[in-house]
Design a protein around this motif. Structure first.
Motif, PDB file in Angstrom:
ATOM      1  N   LYS A   1       2.447   2.298  -3.464  1.00  0.00           N
ATOM      2  CA  LYS A   1       1.545   3.045  -4.347  1.00  0.00           C
ATOM      3  C   LYS A   1       1.544   4.525  -3.975  1.00  0.00           C
ATOM      4  CE  LYS A   1      -1.586  -0.915  -4.848  1.00  0.00           C
ATOM      5  NZ  LYS A   1      -2.960  -1.411  -4.552  1.00  0.00           N
TER       6      LYS A   1
ATOM      7  N   LYS B   1       4.971   6.291  -4.894  1.00  0.00           N
ATOM      8  CA  LYS B   1       5.139   6.602  -6.312  1.00  0.00           C
ATOM      9  C   LYS B   1       4.459   7.924  -6.659  1.00  0.00           C
ATOM     10  CE  LYS B   1       5.763   1.894  -8.049  1.00  0.00           C
ATOM     11  NZ  LYS B   1       5.191   0.783  -8.838  1.00  0.00           N
TER      12      LYS B   1
ATOM     13  N   GLU C   1       0.825  -1.205   0.000  1.00  0.00           N
ATOM     14  CA  GLU C   1       0.000   0.000   0.000  1.00  0.00           C
ATOM     15  C   GLU C   1       0.860   1.256   0.000  1.00  0.00           C
ATOM     16  OE1 GLU C   1      -3.307   0.248  -0.303  1.00  0.00           O
ATOM     17  OE2 GLU C   1      -3.221  -1.911  -0.663  1.00  0.00           O
TER      18      GLU C   1
END
Length: 277
Positions: free
Chosen positions: A70, A73, A67
């Motif tokens: 993500k 990024k 998690e």
């Protein structure tokens, strides 16, 4: 309720207040101008991070990392759009991690957690913050690399224009360092437009070139051959001695090319031939 989960719920419920307090302390050490928009985005990002961290307390390290990757990024791309140097991002990292640990340790103690539970939470914080830093760096570099590629494409468009100077005569001025990408741009986007421009004579001017290697020299002179096959009279101008040496080392035979010391001499030669017909 398990003590660690109790801390997690507390962090989620008070995330914005906790993050705002930490940001107020962190801003004291910031040595660059911070806009209101940057503060708003930073608050939002850090609240999301704290909530991800808190919700991970009942997950495995691997699940928690998925998690967070993500989120990191997205965060890395946002940081890359604001900061041109990664050092601006990483510089406050150690102080921020220590601040997170101190805040959450104090909250854990206030909620009656054992030393073992506090250590477990702190280990999770350190692990996820290191994961976040790594993924943020990767996303940052990817974003900056893609941005540089796009900018290079724009530079290529501007640095290799076909410039008509008289009826049937145009010049292709080569400027700066000539590398493979720029030569490829010439082959893919510039040369194909020449037949439609009603050009009989093309002057390729080297006077603005700083340096080329033997492979690039071969590509450029291959462009000459392509244009000659299309019926376009090609001339080279401004080839300085250092570039001549590169061309010789590339095994290119000068005798088959029309070369002139300057663009003016090349134009004079064209006009003389036209008058002589």
């Amino acid at each position: 309720m398990d003590g660690i989960l109790k801390v997690g719920h507390y962090l989620v419920e008070h995330a914005e207040k906790i993050v705002q307090e930490m940001m107020d302390l962190a801003l004291v050490h910031v040595n660059y101008q911070v806009t209101d928009k940057m503060l708003e985005q930073s608050l939002k990002n850090n609240v999301e991070f704290l909530e991800l961290l808190a919700n991970s307390f009942n997950e495995t390290n691997d699940t928690a990392a998925e998690e967070l990757i993500k989120w990191s990024k997205k965060n890395g791309e946002q940081q890359a759009a604001v900061f041109t140097q990664f050092s601006k991002i990483i510089q406050p990292y150690a102080k921020n991690r220590l601040m997170y640990l101190e805040y959450i340790t104090n909250i854990s103690i206030q909620l009656g957690l054992s030393t073992e539970e506090v250590a477990k939470i702190n280990n999770r914080i350190c692990y996820l913050m290191d994961i976040s830093l790594t993924e943020t760096m990767i996303a940052y570099e990817t974003y900056r690399d893609e941005l540089m590629i796009e900018r290079q494409k724009e530079i290529n468009k501007l640095s290799a224009p076909i410039v008509p100077i008289q009826k049937g005569i145009a010049i292709l001025p080569l400027v700066g360092d000539i590398n493979y990408e720029r030569v490829q741009h010439l082959l893919d986007y510039v040369i194909p437009t020449i037949p439609d421009m009603e050009i009989d004579h093309l002057i390729i001017d080297f006077s603005g070139i700083l340096m080329i290697d033997t492979e690039i020299a071969q590509h450029i002179f291959a462009i000459h051959n392509v244009l000659e096959l299309l019926g376009i009279h090609v001339m080279f101008t401004g080839i300085r001695p250092n570039l001549s040496m590169v061309i010789v080392r590339a095994g290119i035979d000068f005798t088959s090319f029309h070369t002139f010391g300057s663009v003016k001499y090349a134009i004079d030669s064209i006009e003389k031939n036209l008058i002589g017909r």
